[in-house]
Design an enzyme around this catalytic site. Sequence first.
Site, PDB file in Angstrom:
ATOM      1  N   LYS A 115     -21.399  19.478  11.132  1.00 47.48           N
ATOM      2  CA  LYS A 115     -21.510  18.043  11.414  1.00 47.48           C
ATOM      3  C   LYS A 115     -22.954  17.572  11.576  1.00 47.48           C
ATOM      4  CE  LYS A 115     -17.181  18.390  11.135  1.00 47.48           C
ATOM      5  NZ  LYS A 115     -16.563  18.190   9.826  1.00 47.48           N
ATOM      6  N   GLU A 199     -23.888  11.792  20.453  1.00 46.43           N
ATOM      7  CA  GLU A 199     -23.786  10.475  19.816  1.00 46.43           C
ATOM      8  C   GLU A 199     -23.543   9.432  20.897  1.00 46.43           C
ATOM      9  OE1 GLU A 199     -20.621  10.336  16.939  1.00 46.43           O
ATOM     10  OE2 GLU A 199     -21.553  11.819  15.638  1.00 46.43           O
ATOM     11  N   HIS A 234      -5.484  13.268  17.831  1.00 47.99           N
ATOM     12  CA  HIS A 234      -6.126  13.550  16.543  1.00 47.99           C
ATOM     13  C   HIS A 234      -5.145  13.816  15.413  1.00 47.99           C
ATOM     14  CE1 HIS A 234      -9.785  13.451  18.823  1.00 47.99           C
ATOM     15  NE2 HIS A 234      -9.316  14.385  19.626  1.00 47.99           N
ATOM     16  N   ARG A 290     -11.191  17.315   0.748  1.00 52.16           N
ATOM     17  CA  ARG A 290      -9.862  17.733   0.303  1.00 52.16           C
ATOM     18  C   ARG A 290      -9.026  16.492  -0.029  1.00 52.16           C
ATOM     19  NH1 ARG A 290      -9.727  17.553   6.044  1.00 52.16           N
ATOM     20  NH2 ARG A 290      -8.269  15.930   6.711  1.00 52.16           N
TER      21      ARG A 290
HETATM   22  C1  MV4 Z   1     -16.217   9.496  18.210  1.00 52.26           C
HETATM   23  C2  MV4 Z   1     -15.484   8.598  18.997  1.00 52.26           C
HETATM   24  C3  MV4 Z   1     -16.179   7.631  19.678  1.00 52.26           C
HETATM   25  N1  MV4 Z   1     -17.538   7.569  19.579  1.00 52.26           N
HETATM   26  N2  MV4 Z   1     -17.549   9.387  18.122  1.00 52.26           N
HETATM   27  C4  MV4 Z   1     -12.601  12.459  17.273  1.00 52.26           C
HETATM   28  C5  MV4 Z   1     -12.517  13.590  16.319  1.00 52.26           C
HETATM   29  C6  MV4 Z   1     -13.821  13.675  15.651  1.00 52.26           C
HETATM   30  N3  MV4 Z   1     -13.633  13.983  14.285  1.00 52.26           N
HETATM   31  C7  MV4 Z   1     -14.493  12.380  15.886  1.00 52.26           C
HETATM   32  N4  MV4 Z   1     -13.796  11.741  16.946  1.00 52.26           N
HETATM   33  C8  MV4 Z   1     -14.289  10.665  17.609  1.00 52.26           C
HETATM   34  N5  MV4 Z   1     -15.620  10.482  17.519  1.00 52.26           N
HETATM   35  C9  MV4 Z   1     -18.185   8.445  18.804  1.00 52.26           C
HETATM   36  N6  MV4 Z   1     -19.503   8.389  18.718  1.00 52.26           N
HETATM   37  C10 MV4 Z   1     -14.097   8.739  19.047  1.00 52.26           C
HETATM   38  C11 MV4 Z   1     -13.495   9.777  18.350  1.00 52.26           C
HETATM   39  C12 MV4 Z   1     -12.076   9.836  18.432  1.00 52.26           C
HETATM   40  C13 MV4 Z   1     -11.284   9.588  17.295  1.00 52.26           C
HETATM   41  C14 MV4 Z   1     -11.827   9.310  16.053  1.00 52.26           C
HETATM   42  C15 MV4 Z   1     -11.035   9.080  14.954  1.00 52.26           C
HETATM   43  C16 MV4 Z   1      -9.663   9.102  15.080  1.00 52.26           C
HETATM   44  C17 MV4 Z   1      -9.101   9.378  16.284  1.00 52.26           C
HETATM   45  C18 MV4 Z   1      -9.890   9.618  17.415  1.00 52.26           C
HETATM   46  C19 MV4 Z   1      -9.299   9.879  18.643  1.00 52.26           C
HETATM   47  C20 MV4 Z   1     -10.080  10.131  19.736  1.00 52.26           C
HETATM   48  C21 MV4 Z   1     -11.454  10.107  19.633  1.00 52.26           C
END
Ligand code: MV4
Length: 508
Positions: A115, A199, A234, A290
């Site tokens: 990442k 972040e 998720h 994918r």
């Molecule tokens: C975040 C966020 C809020 N702020 N980044 C969750 C999994 C990972 N792939 C990235 N994720 C998140 N990153 C910042 N800076 C909130 C999430 C997140 C989330 C993102 C997409 C779909 C569902 C989610 C559920 C919880 C938190």
Amino acid sequence: MKSVLIANRGEIAVRIIRACRELGLRSVAVYSEADRLAPHVLLADEAYLLGPAPSSESYLRVDRILDVARAAGVDAVHPGYGFLAERAPFAQAVAEAGFRFVGPSAATIQAMGDKTEARTRMAAAGVPIVPGTTEPLVDGDDAVRVATELGFPVLLKAAAGGGGKGMRVVEEPGACVRAFEAASREALAAFGDGSVYVEKYLGRPRHIEIQLLGDAHGNVIHLGERECSIQRRHQKLVEEAPSPVLDPATRAAMGEAAVTAARAVDYQGAGTVEFLWQDGAFYFLEMNTRIQVEHPVTELVTGIDLVQWQLRVAAGERLPWSQDQVQLRGHAIECRITSEDPEGGFLPSTGTIRHLELPGGPGVRWDGGITRGFEVGLHYDPLLGKLVTWAPTRIEAIDRMARALDEFAVDGVETSAPFHRRVMAEPDFREGRLSIRYLEEHPGLTEAETPEEGAVSDRLRPEEVAALAAVLEEESRAALRPPRLDGPDGGRPRTAWQAAFHPRARDV
Ligand code: MV4
């Protein structure tokens, strides 16, 4: 390219076999001992046993999969999603064994899996990333320093991560050191790499992703976005295209950013760039190298068969569209039907599929991986299939989904369908007021309702119940008589039901 090994199971393996058949490609399935009667095994031109039920002894066995690829004489390997799909060493091994990998290069998969490297490359290409670091934090004190500079709240994330493991929200400087240590420990345990970066934390964003297609001749196009905000821990539950919040200008800007991202990593095949969207601004989150579960909603609004085009670009074909030839039409919604009990905390449910009623009619698509007689266990992901609807407008697509869910019935396992039916009636969903917190903000959706008065089951007479039960009993017996499955058998049964009566089917 004449034949393809599908290194996967369930609905995505079925989806890929369908694309192969339409393109005149020979399909070769692999399966575990738990999947002898699975639809992907019955539908493929050939099927080979990998090993026992656990993924580590079957669908994750790179050596066995390559042995089958050689024995079956295939030209290409399609990884589907999950399992080996985003493991760079698998893509590498497939290529080194002399087969085409249906997906991007191992180097691209590798780069996007890290990442911090992904953030570095995206920022360099001019793609907006969430404010924060592109280097791992050195220690807890470093976390305090960087977070204070960014401003609280911040989110600590695992560099090797994804799926939310090793993530920690930090509200104030005093909580930084402990959160850093916890995130790092969790990341090390989950990914074998304790690197953590930081972040700015977005409190109530939407998850919007752009679908991409790239070919081997430097052409990259985007196919618009999918809104995937409705999720639980998720796991996405409902997806749609287009997003109810994007205007054409934002869509074009996000699409352009995604194409830039793809070009920066020399992207080939189908891929997705995930963004977080909040208050009109969007930020790069991750790139998925994918085909995704939710690809059908994009297929329905663009008219482009993504899985066929994965195979066609893997065979060296050029994409035939310029960006302005990609037009979005109408609205599509997908419900992921899982073997989980939505009223019991989404606990996995197991059992044999005794009966299955699938909806039909205008604008309804079922991409499934189950048949009557199939036993749903605990070895794999609980996705049974996807119900997808299309209509000219969003509200019509929602009402059509409600209608399709009312027609849908499974006997033998609990499913998430009742949950989806409640979402279709929920006012915030119907008006497009979504965020990744949708489920926690609507706890009633995961609670049971009181049963309806005058249900059909109450109107049946005892002799009608007995007659139905007798038919189902006989059907189940027939469905459980297995065909010969090992290697090419010349027969081509399509379902367990057809297989049982297929002239060339033999008992094992
Ligand atoms: C975040 C966020 C809020 N702020 N980044 C969750 C999994 C990972 N792939 C990235 N994720 C998140 N990153 C910042 N800076 C909130 C999430 C997140 C989330 C993102 C997409 C779909 C569902 C989610 C559920 C919880 C938190």
